[in-house]
Design a protein around this motif. Structure first.
Motif, PDB file in Angstrom:
ATOM      1  N   HIS A  74       0.729  -1.291  -0.151  1.00 40.31           N
ATOM      2  CA  HIS A  74       0.078   0.149  -0.048  1.00 40.31           C
ATOM      3  C   HIS A  74       0.861   1.566   0.142  1.00 40.31           C
ATOM      4  CE1 HIS A  74      -2.836   3.012   0.984  1.00 40.31           C
ATOM      5  NE2 HIS A  74      -2.429   3.341   2.460  1.00 40.31           N
ATOM      6  N   LEU A  75       1.631   1.306   0.848  1.00 37.32           N
ATOM      7  CA  LEU A  75       2.840   2.368   0.884  1.00 37.32           C
ATOM      8  C   LEU A  75       3.599   2.557  -0.559  1.00 37.32           C
ATOM      9  CD1 LEU A  75       4.208   2.045   4.329  1.00 37.32           C
ATOM     10  CD2 LEU A  75       2.566   4.138   3.586  1.00 37.32           C
ATOM     11  N   ILE A  76       3.917   1.725  -0.973  1.00 36.25           N
ATOM     12  CA  ILE A  76       4.710   1.499  -2.281  1.00 36.25           C
ATOM     13  C   ILE A  76       3.649   2.299  -3.273  1.00 36.25           C
ATOM     14  CG2 ILE A  76       5.600   0.057  -4.100  1.00 36.25           C
ATOM     15  CD1 ILE A  76       6.912  -1.671  -1.578  1.00 36.25           C
ATOM     16  N   GLY A  77       2.555   1.733  -3.429  1.00 32.62           N
ATOM     17  CA  GLY A  77       1.430   2.101  -4.492  1.00 32.62           C
ATOM     18  C   GLY A  77       1.173   3.513  -4.141  1.00 32.62           C
ATOM     19  N   ASN A  78       0.962   3.955  -3.019  1.00 34.54           N
ATOM     20  CA  ASN A  78       0.522   5.349  -2.904  1.00 34.54           C
ATOM     21  C   ASN A  78       1.696   6.459  -2.952  1.00 34.54           C
ATOM     22  OD1 ASN A  78      -1.512   6.994  -1.327  1.00 34.54           O
ATOM     23  ND2 ASN A  78       0.175   7.277   0.099  1.00 34.54           N
ATOM     24  N   ILE A  79       2.757   6.202  -2.746  1.00 29.49           N
ATOM     25  CA  ILE A  79       3.871   6.953  -2.979  1.00 29.49           C
ATOM     26  C   ILE A  79       4.294   7.087  -4.538  1.00 29.49           C
ATOM     27  CG2 ILE A  79       6.388   7.447  -2.662  1.00 29.49           C
ATOM     28  CD1 ILE A  79       5.834   6.201   0.408  1.00 29.49           C
ATOM     29  N   ASN A  80       4.329   5.701  -4.989  1.00 26.39           N
ATOM     30  CA  ASN A  80       4.645   5.820  -6.499  1.00 26.39           C
ATOM     31  C   ASN A  80       3.197   6.624  -7.335  1.00 26.39           C
ATOM     32  OD1 ASN A  80       6.995   4.333  -7.626  1.00 26.39           O
ATOM     33  ND2 ASN A  80       6.429   3.006  -5.796  1.00 26.39           N
ATOM     34  N   THR A  81       2.097   6.345  -6.722  1.00 26.43           N
ATOM     35  CA  THR A  81       1.151   7.210  -7.607  1.00 26.43           C
ATOM     36  C   THR A  81       1.131   8.576  -7.470  1.00 26.43           C
ATOM     37  OG1 THR A  81      -0.419   5.411  -7.219  1.00 26.43           O
ATOM     38  CG2 THR A  81      -1.450   7.419  -7.488  1.00 26.43           C
ATOM     39  N   TYR A  82       1.081   8.981  -6.091  1.00 28.16           N
ATOM     40  CA  TYR A  82       1.140  10.674  -5.829  1.00 28.16           C
ATOM     41  C   TYR A  82       2.456  11.350  -6.107  1.00 28.16           C
ATOM     42  CZ  TYR A  82      -3.463   9.226  -4.142  1.00 28.16           C
ATOM     43  OH  TYR A  82      -4.820   8.691  -4.241  1.00 28.16           O
ATOM     44  N   ILE A  83       3.528  10.591  -5.765  1.00 28.50           N
ATOM     45  CA  ILE A  83       4.768  11.415  -5.892  1.00 28.50           C
ATOM     46  C   ILE A  83       5.461  10.847  -7.375  1.00 28.50           C
ATOM     47  CG2 ILE A  83       6.981  11.675  -5.133  1.00 28.50           C
ATOM     48  CD1 ILE A  83       5.922  11.316  -2.531  1.00 28.50           C
ATOM     49  N   GLY A  84       5.434   9.716  -7.423  1.00 31.53           N
ATOM     50  CA  GLY A  84       6.237   9.315  -8.808  1.00 31.53           C
ATOM     51  C   GLY A  84       5.485   9.484 -10.070  1.00 31.53           C
ATOM     52  N   ALA A  85       4.096   9.013 -10.227  1.00 29.82           N
ATOM     53  CA  ALA A  85       3.441   9.286 -11.355  1.00 29.82           C
ATOM     54  C   ALA A  85       2.741  10.673 -11.645  1.00 29.82           C
ATOM     55  CB  ALA A  85       2.165   8.336 -11.384  1.00 29.82           C
ATOM     56  N   GLU A  86       2.510  11.434 -10.608  1.00 33.54           N
ATOM     57  CA  GLU A  86       2.115  12.629 -10.695  1.00 33.54           C
ATOM     58  C   GLU A  86       3.123  13.708 -10.779  1.00 33.54           C
ATOM     59  OE1 GLU A  86      -0.700  14.684 -11.758  1.00 33.54           O
ATOM     60  OE2 GLU A  86      -1.266  12.978 -11.228  1.00 33.54           O
ATOM     61  N   ILE A  87       4.164  13.515 -10.015  1.00 33.51           N
ATOM     62  CA  ILE A  87       5.169  14.548 -10.038  1.00 33.51           C
ATOM     63  C   ILE A  87       6.462  14.348 -10.726  1.00 33.51           C
ATOM     64  CG2 ILE A  87       6.867  15.739  -8.274  1.00 33.51           C
ATOM     65  CD1 ILE A  87       4.738  15.636  -6.029  1.00 33.51           C
ATOM     66  N   GLY A  88       6.588  12.898 -10.704  1.00 31.36           N
ATOM     67  CA  GLY A  88       7.940  12.560 -11.465  1.00 31.36           C
ATOM     68  C   GLY A  88       7.603  11.943 -12.869  1.00 31.36           C
TER      69      GLY A  88
END
Length: 146
Positions: free
Chosen positions: A47-61
């Protein structure tokens, strides 16, 4: 300054998440739940990996990451080595994404409406860091309890 602080906090807490997962003496215990625990450490990690990869990785990065939140809580028995690799990759994703920002970007409205209201990017990044810490504490407790 806040960007460097956030990078430091995410790196610290994701490194601690990795340590927690490594600290289970019996790898199968990562996935154990009982009547008082609804989420295993493994599912919280996903869940943490998915959450961070979504909101930071996909959206910002702009990584192109596509989240399947349902699987974060339904997948079981992912090997510890795979979880650790995902955590290590997430650290890289966070740092690369946050390196794309400057301090004035933190005052901009975050592009997704997550809590049914607008919020600044800086506010949401702080929230994500706190969310990570919350679940990290649950994982630590799970490990010691199980």
């Amino acid at each position: 300054m806040l960007i460097e602080t956030l990078k430091s906090l995410f790196t610290r807490d994701l490194t601690k998440l990795k340590l927690e997962i490594e600290s289970y003496q019996d790898e199968s215990k990562i996935w154990v739940i009982d009547k008082n625990i609804s989420n295993s450490a493994g599912n919280l990690c996903l869940h943490l990996i998915g959450n961070i990869n979504t909101y930071i990785g996909a959206e910002i990065g702009k990584t192109g990451y596509i989240r399947n939140r349902e699987l974060e809580f339904s997948l079981k028995n992912i090997p510890r080595t795979e979880l650790i690799e995902k955590i290590e990759n997430t650290i890289i994703v966070v740092n690369n994404a946050l390196d794309r920002l400057n301090e004035s970007d933190l005052e901009l409205i975050y592009p997704l409406e997550v809590f049914e209201k607008e919020m600044t990017t800086g506010f949401f990044l702080v929230h994500l860091s706190v969310h990570l810490g919350y679940h990290l504490g649950q994982i630590n407790y799970h490990r010691r309890l199980i």
